[in-house]
Design a protein around this motif. Structure first.
Motif, short mmCIF file in Angstrom:
data_model
loop_
_atom_site.label_atom_id
_atom_site.label_comp_id
_atom_site.label_asym_id
_atom_site.label_seq_id
_atom_site.Cartn_x
_atom_site.Cartn_y
_atom_site.Cartn_z
N ALA A 25 -130.63 -9.88 -6.63
CA ALA A 25 -131.47 -8.71 -6.54
C ALA A 25 -133.01 -8.96 -6.98
O ALA A 25 -133.82 -8.27 -6.39
CB ALA A 25 -131.02 -7.82 -7.81
N ASN A 29 -136.01 -8.04 -4.17
CA ASN A 29 -137.15 -7.52 -4.63
C ASN A 29 -138.49 -8.03 -4.30
O ASN A 29 -139.46 -7.50 -3.95
CB ASN A 29 -137.07 -7.03 -6.22
CG ASN A 29 -138.29 -6.15 -6.79
OD1 ASN A 29 -139.25 -6.83 -7.21
ND2 ASN A 29 -138.19 -4.92 -6.35
N PHE A 57 -129.90 0.36 -7.41
CA PHE A 57 -129.82 -1.08 -7.87
C PHE A 57 -130.94 -1.74 -8.44
O PHE A 57 -130.90 -2.98 -8.32
CB PHE A 57 -128.84 -1.70 -6.79
CG PHE A 57 -127.60 -1.09 -6.64
CD1 PHE A 57 -126.40 -1.17 -7.43
CD2 PHE A 57 -127.30 -0.16 -5.39
CE1 PHE A 57 -124.92 -0.60 -6.91
CE2 PHE A 57 -126.29 0.47 -5.15
CZ PHE A 57 -125.24 0.24 -5.89
N ILE A 59 -133.48 -2.54 -6.69
CA ILE A 59 -133.98 -3.37 -5.68
C ILE A 59 -135.62 -3.12 -5.20
O ILE A 59 -136.29 -3.96 -4.85
CB ILE A 59 -133.19 -3.41 -4.47
CG1 ILE A 59 -131.86 -3.75 -4.78
CG2 ILE A 59 -133.78 -4.23 -3.41
CD1 ILE A 59 -131.61 -5.08 -5.46
N GLU A 190 -125.81 -5.31 2.30
CA GLU A 190 -125.92 -6.31 0.82
C GLU A 190 -124.76 -5.84 -0.09
O GLU A 190 -124.59 -4.76 -0.71
CB GLU A 190 -127.31 -5.67 0.30
CG GLU A 190 -128.45 -5.78 1.14
CD GLU A 190 -129.54 -5.13 0.91
OE1 GLU A 190 -130.72 -4.84 1.72
OE2 GLU A 190 -129.61 -4.60 -0.35
N LYS A 192 -123.02 -5.31 -3.10
CA LYS A 192 -123.74 -4.78 -4.50
C LYS A 192 -123.27 -5.73 -5.44
O LYS A 192 -124.14 -6.05 -6.54
CB LYS A 192 -123.05 -3.59 -4.78
CG LYS A 192 -123.21 -2.45 -3.86
CD LYS A 192 -122.88 -1.00 -4.30
CE LYS A 192 -121.40 -0.85 -4.39
NZ LYS A 192 -120.87 -0.55 -3.04
N TYR A 195 -125.72 -8.78 -5.99
CA TYR A 195 -127.01 -8.53 -6.62
C TYR A 195 -127.07 -9.25 -8.06
O TYR A 195 -128.20 -9.82 -8.43
CB TYR A 195 -127.39 -7.13 -6.85
CG TYR A 195 -127.60 -6.25 -5.72
CD1 TYR A 195 -128.21 -6.84 -4.55
CD2 TYR A 195 -127.09 -4.97 -5.55
CE1 TYR A 195 -128.69 -6.01 -3.39
CE2 TYR A 195 -127.36 -4.00 -4.37
CZ TYR A 195 -128.04 -4.46 -3.50
OH TYR A 195 -128.32 -3.86 -2.33
N THR A 196 -126.06 -9.32 -8.54
CA THR A 196 -125.95 -10.32 -10.14
C THR A 196 -125.72 -11.45 -9.95
O THR A 196 -126.03 -12.17 -10.90
CB THR A 196 -125.08 -9.32 -10.96
OG1 THR A 196 -123.84 -9.57 -10.46
CG2 THR A 196 -125.03 -7.95 -11.07
#
Length: 351
Positions: A25, A29, A57, A59, A190, A192, A195-196
């Motif tokens: 993420a 970004n 999220f 982003i 993407e 989800k 992201y982490t």
């Protein structure tokens, strides 16, 4: 899960060896900040993407504070958002559109199929439409039937439309730059859960596996074992499944002495392994969507002509169960693809 044989046919700093890799993420970004800075004609559109919320999220966090009106929160109308983004691109600008959940890309399907994708070629001359539609996809978060799907297959095969997927091996800035530079519309999925997770870097996945970075922005990453040239199985999976595939490879190696490599493309369609042929005697293609008219089936069909003479068994496809996705975690696990499902598929083919 369904396992079937396929029928032939800026806010963050890049990691250094002394620092942990940034999370996906954060990486995405930063890529968007860099892109907006490099392209004054680039606009971002989406629901609730402006500060202080910064997207569902996070982003797009910080982008509207830095770039002002070039980042716009929109009404809840996916068709209108994608149509506006395509119109911006068609009029000489560039646009990145965020769909809050990939499931809602269905509401924008007409704009993608009949407007954005067709506009590049239906006016008697090539017309640039630099548009990227970002779609957070996938389950394993208990969001239920209408917020957990992986609808990639519904966008495969649309002339003029590229289908991409984010990966922990691919540089997001380079991938987005590439998508816009093609001057054609793209849909970027993407996962989800990704992201982490942290980006893989310096060629290392873990203490067992290494990876070769992709040759180009949308190329294929290869996860392998040092010193091994021949494998029992090649697993091909998009970026959202990368960690599950690596987990399966570890189990197969440590518990069953089955050697596997993993190929992770960023461009799902048009599909091309970019000169990285599978080195396994068996090929297993894993994806998060349900079976039937899928990316995995397309991959199998493309691979068979070149591999037919040396494959020891049919290509195996692993996909989600033919079911809606429950919100209850224990039921969700029964539907979605996980590492044990990939292990079962590889072992089943070897039986």
């Amino acid at each position: 899960m369904t396992v079937t044989p396929a029928t032939p046919a800026t806010p963050a700093t890049p990691a250094t060896p002394a620092t942990p890799a940034e999370r996906v993420a954060e990486h995405l970004n930063r890529a968007l900040h860099d892109l907006m800075d490099a392209h004054p004609d680039l606009h971002l559109l989406g629901e609730d993407i402006t500060d202080p919320y910064g997207g569902a999220f996070k982003i797009t966090k910080g982008l509207s504070s830095r770039f002002g009106d070039r980042v716009r929160s929109t009404p809840l109308s996916e068709s209108a958002i994608v149509g506006a983004g395509a119109g911006l691109a068609l009029a000489g600008g560039q646009a990145i559109v965020e769909i809050m959940f990939a499931d809602f890309a269905a509401l924008a399907f007409d704009q993608l199929l009949n407007f954005a994708a067709k506009s590049v070629s239906m006016y008697g001359r090539p017309v640039p439409v630099p548009l990227v539609v970002r779609c957070p996809s996938g389950g394993h978060r208990g969001y239920g039937p209408t917020h957990s799907q992986s609808p990639q297959k519904h966008f495969i095969g649309v002339p003029g439309l590229a289908v991409l997927e984010l990966s922990p091996f691919h540089d997001a800035r380079a991938l987005l730059d590439h998508a816009l530079a093609t001057r054609r519309p793209s849909v970027l999925f993407e996962d989800k859960v990704l992201y982490t997770r942290r980006m893989f870097h310096h060629g290392v996945v873990d203490e067992l596996f290494r990876f070769e970075p992709p040759a180009g922005p949308a190329g294929v990453a290869r996860v392998h074992l040092d010193g091994v040239e021949e494998y029992d199985c090649t697993i091909i999976a998009p970026g959202g499944l990368a960690h599950r595939a690596v987990e399966a490879m570890r189990t197969l190696l440590m518990e069953h002495e089955v050697l596997c490599e993993l190929l992770v493309p960023a461009r799902l369609y048009p599909f091309d392994l970019d000169g990285l042929p599978p080195r396994g005697r068996h090929v297993c293609v894993a994806e998060d969507g349900t079976a039937g008219g899928t990316w995995g089936a397309e991959v199998a069909a493309r691979l068979y002509p070149g591999l037919w003479g040396r494959l020891t068994r049919p290509i195996t496809l692993v996909s989600a169960a033919d079911s809606i996705i429950p919100a209850a975690p224990h039921l969700e696990r029964e539907v979605l693809v996980d590492a044990p499902a990939i292990v079962r598929a590889v072992l089943g083919a070897a039986a």
